[in-house]
Design an enzyme around this catalytic site. Structure first.
Site, PDB file in Angstrom:
ATOM      1  N   CYS A   1     -47.166 -88.013  34.902  1.00 57.24           N
ATOM      2  CA  CYS A   1     -48.092 -86.922  35.195  1.00 57.24           C
ATOM      3  C   CYS A   1     -48.477 -86.156  33.947  1.00 57.24           C
ATOM      4  O   CYS A   1     -48.053 -85.013  33.750  1.00 57.24           O
ATOM      5  CB  CYS A   1     -47.455 -85.987  36.212  1.00 57.24           C
ATOM      6  SG  CYS A   1     -47.776 -86.543  37.853  1.00 57.24           S
TER       7      CYS A   1
ATOM      8  N   ARG B   1     -44.610 -92.598  21.421  1.00 55.21           N
ATOM      9  CA  ARG B   1     -45.199 -92.629  20.076  1.00 55.21           C
ATOM     10  C   ARG B   1     -46.721 -92.564  20.091  1.00 55.21           C
ATOM     11  O   ARG B   1     -47.344 -92.123  19.138  1.00 55.21           O
ATOM     12  CB  ARG B   1     -44.726 -93.872  19.320  1.00 55.21           C
ATOM     13  CG  ARG B   1     -43.196 -93.927  19.167  1.00 55.21           C
ATOM     14  CD  ARG B   1     -42.758 -94.905  18.107  1.00 55.21           C
ATOM     15  NE  ARG B   1     -43.219 -94.518  16.791  1.00 55.21           N
ATOM     16  CZ  ARG B   1     -44.278 -94.992  16.198  1.00 55.21           C
ATOM     17  NH1 ARG B   1     -45.006 -95.919  16.787  1.00 55.21           N
ATOM     18  NH2 ARG B   1     -44.638 -94.557  15.014  1.00 55.21           N
TER      19      ARG B   1
ATOM     20  N   TYR C   1     -47.784 -89.518  17.966  1.00 52.92           N
ATOM     21  CA  TYR C   1     -48.269 -89.833  16.612  1.00 52.92           C
ATOM     22  C   TYR C   1     -49.567 -90.624  16.611  1.00 52.92           C
ATOM     23  O   TYR C   1     -49.948 -91.186  15.593  1.00 52.92           O
ATOM     24  CB  TYR C   1     -47.249 -90.684  15.839  1.00 52.92           C
ATOM     25  CG  TYR C   1     -45.817 -90.263  15.955  1.00 52.92           C
ATOM     26  CD1 TYR C   1     -45.369 -89.090  15.354  1.00 52.92           C
ATOM     27  CD2 TYR C   1     -44.891 -91.038  16.650  1.00 52.92           C
ATOM     28  CE1 TYR C   1     -44.036 -88.716  15.447  1.00 52.92           C
ATOM     29  CE2 TYR C   1     -43.565 -90.662  16.743  1.00 52.92           C
ATOM     30  CZ  TYR C   1     -43.146 -89.500  16.140  1.00 52.92           C
ATOM     31  OH  TYR C   1     -41.841 -89.130  16.227  1.00 52.92           O
TER      32      TYR C   1
ATOM     33  N   PRO D   1     -33.424 -98.463   5.864  1.00 58.06           N
ATOM     34  CA  PRO D   1     -34.479 -98.873   6.800  1.00 58.06           C
ATOM     35  C   PRO D   1     -34.104 -98.640   8.255  1.00 58.06           C
ATOM     36  O   PRO D   1     -32.965 -98.865   8.655  1.00 58.06           O
ATOM     37  CB  PRO D   1     -34.592-100.377   6.526  1.00 58.06           C
ATOM     38  CG  PRO D   1     -33.240-100.769   6.031  1.00 58.06           C
ATOM     39  CD  PRO D   1     -32.707 -99.585   5.267  1.00 58.06           C
ATOM     40  N   GLY D   2     -35.063 -98.157   9.024  1.00 59.48           N
ATOM     41  CA  GLY D   2     -34.874 -98.039  10.466  1.00 59.48           C
ATOM     42  C   GLY D   2     -35.935 -98.910  11.131  1.00 59.48           C
ATOM     43  O   GLY D   2     -35.688-100.038  11.571  1.00 59.48           O
TER      44      GLY D   2
ATOM     45  N   TYR E   1     -38.101 -96.668  17.646  1.00 57.33           N
ATOM     46  CA  TYR E   1     -38.363 -95.306  18.129  1.00 57.33           C
ATOM     47  C   TYR E   1     -39.029 -95.278  19.507  1.00 57.33           C
ATOM     48  O   TYR E   1     -39.770 -94.347  19.816  1.00 57.33           O
ATOM     49  CB  TYR E   1     -39.204 -94.522  17.115  1.00 57.33           C
ATOM     50  CG  TYR E   1     -38.544 -94.387  15.759  1.00 57.33           C
ATOM     51  CD1 TYR E   1     -37.453 -93.534  15.592  1.00 57.33           C
ATOM     52  CD2 TYR E   1     -38.994 -95.105  14.661  1.00 57.33           C
ATOM     53  CE1 TYR E   1     -36.836 -93.412  14.355  1.00 57.33           C
ATOM     54  CE2 TYR E   1     -38.378 -94.986  13.425  1.00 57.33           C
ATOM     55  CZ  TYR E   1     -37.298 -94.132  13.278  1.00 57.33           C
ATOM     56  OH  TYR E   1     -36.678 -94.015  12.059  1.00 57.33           O
TER      57      TYR E   1
HETATM   58  N1  LLP Z   1     -33.457 -92.069   6.293  1.00 59.01           N
HETATM   59  C1  LLP Z   1     -33.731 -90.797   6.642  1.00 59.01           C
HETATM   60  C2  LLP Z   1     -33.050 -89.703   5.967  1.00 59.01           C
HETATM   61  C3  LLP Z   1     -34.657 -90.542   7.678  1.00 59.01           C
HETATM   62  O1  LLP Z   1     -34.918 -89.286   8.025  1.00 59.01           O
HETATM   63  C4  LLP Z   1     -35.268 -91.631   8.344  1.00 59.01           C
HETATM   64  C5  LLP Z   1     -36.203 -91.401   9.438  1.00 59.01           C
HETATM   65  C6  LLP Z   1     -34.942 -92.934   7.940  1.00 59.01           C
HETATM   66  C7  LLP Z   1     -34.035 -93.117   6.899  1.00 59.01           C
HETATM   67  C8  LLP Z   1     -35.532 -94.151   8.590  1.00 59.01           C
HETATM   68  O2  LLP Z   1     -36.894 -94.200   8.425  1.00 59.01           O
HETATM   69  P1  LLP Z   1     -37.716 -95.513   8.879  1.00 59.01           P
HETATM   70  O3  LLP Z   1     -37.286 -96.645   7.983  1.00 59.01           O
HETATM   71  O4  LLP Z   1     -37.380 -95.785  10.278  1.00 59.01           O
HETATM   72  O5  LLP Z   1     -39.122 -95.141   8.697  1.00 59.01           O
HETATM   73  N2  LLP Z   1     -39.860 -90.926  15.391  1.00 59.01           N
HETATM   74  C9  LLP Z   1     -40.755 -91.274  14.307  1.00 59.01           C
HETATM   75  C10 LLP Z   1     -40.022 -91.642  13.058  1.00 59.01           C
HETATM   76  C11 LLP Z   1     -39.109 -90.529  12.565  1.00 59.01           C
HETATM   77  C12 LLP Z   1     -38.308 -90.941  11.355  1.00 59.01           C
HETATM   78  C13 LLP Z   1     -37.268 -89.934  11.041  1.00 59.01           C
HETATM   79  N3  LLP Z   1     -36.476 -90.260   9.911  1.00 59.01           N
HETATM   80  C14 LLP Z   1     -41.652 -92.430  14.774  1.00 59.01           C
HETATM   81  O6  LLP Z   1     -41.511 -92.890  15.898  1.00 59.01           O
HETATM   82  O7  LLP Z   1     -42.521 -92.847  14.034  1.00 59.01           O
END
Ligand code: LLP
Length: 435
Positions: free
Chosen positions: A359, A328, A332, A289-290, A388
């Site tokens: 700008c 974001r 997105y 999880p991120g 993010y």
């Molecule tokens: N594991 C891998 C291999 C990943 O590529 C990612 C995210 C994660 C875990 C974590 O994913 P999460 O739990 O955070 O969804 N910048 C974008 C999100 C890009 C995610 C990239 N990979 C945003 O702001 O929505």
């Protein structure tokens, strides 16, 4: 249930017992404010709800979502592992006191130097992304006479309903090797036979901001089936499976509350049944999880500046940040909420667009929001913006990156100082006319 520690005291928002007025005064705006108690509860929720009697479970925090010495130090106390995708992310983790064996090295284009660094520092796991990378790593390991544990990243072709830019599991994805690609088996054979690499199992990640458990259920099924099939075909025992991250996170007040604890409990029991059904002997199951770890607890605090109306009649309230601290929305089409944090008792409201000061015509933070009539110097808060945002912030228009502060029980803890003008030119050199 995981809730923000927001309180209204005499019309002024207090986060973790600290008034936003005092935070804005002390640290200036824009300012990222993290509700430390909620972050701790979220970390605890992952630890307590994603566990099993059948196998070890591993929570791997995806540091790309939000990383600095403070938050990494805090999350390290929960016994997590850490997903890094670059030399920079690995170095910051090591500086934060994270043991190399708890670092998992990811990425679709790891360089020779990055792989060498990972090998030299004995990072715990390298997730192989392609045949090409396999060859590069093999060369490095042969030269250094070293061995590493690896997983192979499989693209399971499980389509999700998330934004196109954050889908990672389709036939055209740049990540991993596709489950239906004939070359994938050849790579697995090479990995199994390779003396330098110990292939523990597979990894998959279907995308980000995925809110429906059924996608993860499908992913788990596909990956467990695949593991079983390959295990039988190659008479090889796999011990590990990592199912990646991607769990959704509330982003605005209209989003449904996501019951993270329940989602994790349901998910682990689905995985347990599948592992049982397929008679697999896995000892380690991981998730990464991120966003869901840090997204909800982080808010961004801005100071209101100009207010104007376009000729078409749209009232816009401008704040002192924008796409440089939260890209974001333009990237997105993310939908956040906002409110005037020093006018919590004000009933008179009107709809406004919230715009940034950069700008770019696309520099908006919110398309339309009902706000207590804003005036210059009011404080505007965007909650649920902890993932993010700081991580993807920039110095566009030479705006300095905001500070990051954590608050809990009436105390504030500075985690990252606000940049100053010197930071903007620290690597610049003067032009010399006479050379
Ligand atoms: N594991 C891998 C291999 C990943 O590529 C990612 C995210 C994660 C875990 C974590 O994913 P999460 O739990 O955070 O969804 N910048 C974008 C999100 C890009 C995610 C990239 N990979 C945003 O702001 O929505």
């Amino acid at each position: 249930m995981l809730d923000l520690n927001f309180r209204n005291k005499n019309g002024v928002l207090h986060i973790g017992g600290v008034s936003v007025e005092s935070l804005a005064y002390k640290y200036k705006t824009p300012l990222y404010v993290y509700d430390q108690k909620l972050l701790k509860k979220t970390a605890e929720a992952f630890k307590e709800n994603f566990k099993s009697n059948q196998f070890n479970t591993e929570i791997v925090y995806a540091t790309k979502a939000f990383s600095n010495l403070y938050v990494l130090g805090l999350l390290n106390t929960y016994g997590f592992s850490f997903d890094c995708v670059s030399y920079g992310e690995m170095s910051v983790c090591l500086k934060a006191g994270i043991r190399a064996e708890n670092i998992h090295f990811h990425g679709n284009n790891k360089t020779y130097d990055e792989l060498s660094f990972a090998v030299d520092h004995h990072v715990g796991l390298i997730i192989i992304d392609s045949s090409d990378e396999y060859s590069l790593l093999n060369e490095i390991l042969t030269d250094k006479k070293k061995q590493v544990d690896v997983l192979l990243r499989i693209n399971p072709d499980v389509k999700t309903d998330t934004h196109q830019f954050i889908q990672t599991s389709n036939a055209d994805s740049k990540f991993g090797v596709n489950i239906r690609d004939d070359n994938t088996k050849k790579l697995i054979k090479n990995l199994i036979e390779n003396e330098n690499m110990n292939l523990l199992g597979f990894h998959a990640h279907i995308g980000s901001q995925v809110k429906d458990l059924s996608f993860f259920e499908e992913e788990a099924k596909v990956m467990i089936q695949f593991t079983k099939k390959i295990q039988e075909e190659f008479s090889y025992r796999f011990t590990s499976l990592n199912l990646g991250g991607g769990f959704g996170c509330k982003e605005n007040f209209d989003d449904d509350d996501l019951d993270l604890e329940r989602l994790l409990r349901n998910y682990i029991s689905i995985i347990e049944s599948l592992v049982d059904d397929y008679g697999l002997d896995l000892t380690d199951i991981g998730i990464e999880p991120g966003r869901s770890m840090v997204g909800m607890s982080g808010s961004t605090l801005y100071r209101v500046g100009s207010i104007k109306k376009t000729l078409q009649g749209h009232p816009i309230v401008f704040v002192d940040g924008g796409m440089s601290d939260n890209i974001r929305v333009s990237l997105y089409d993310a939908k956040y909420s906002a409110f005037i944090a020093n006018k919590m008792d004000c009933d008179k409201k009107k709809k406004y667009r919230v715009g940034g000061k950069l700008c770019e015509s696309g520099d908006f933070l919110i398309k339309e929001e009902e706000l207590a009539i804003p005036e210059r110097d009011d404080l505007l808060l965007i909650p649920f913006s902890g993932a993010y945002t700081y991580a993807m912030s920039s110095n566009y228009n030479k705006l300095v990156r905001p500070a990051v502060v954590f608050v809990e029980d009436g105390k504030d803890f500075l985690a990252v100082k606000r940049q100053d003008i010197e930071h903007l030119i620290e690597n610049d050199l003067y032009y010399k006319q006479d050379v």
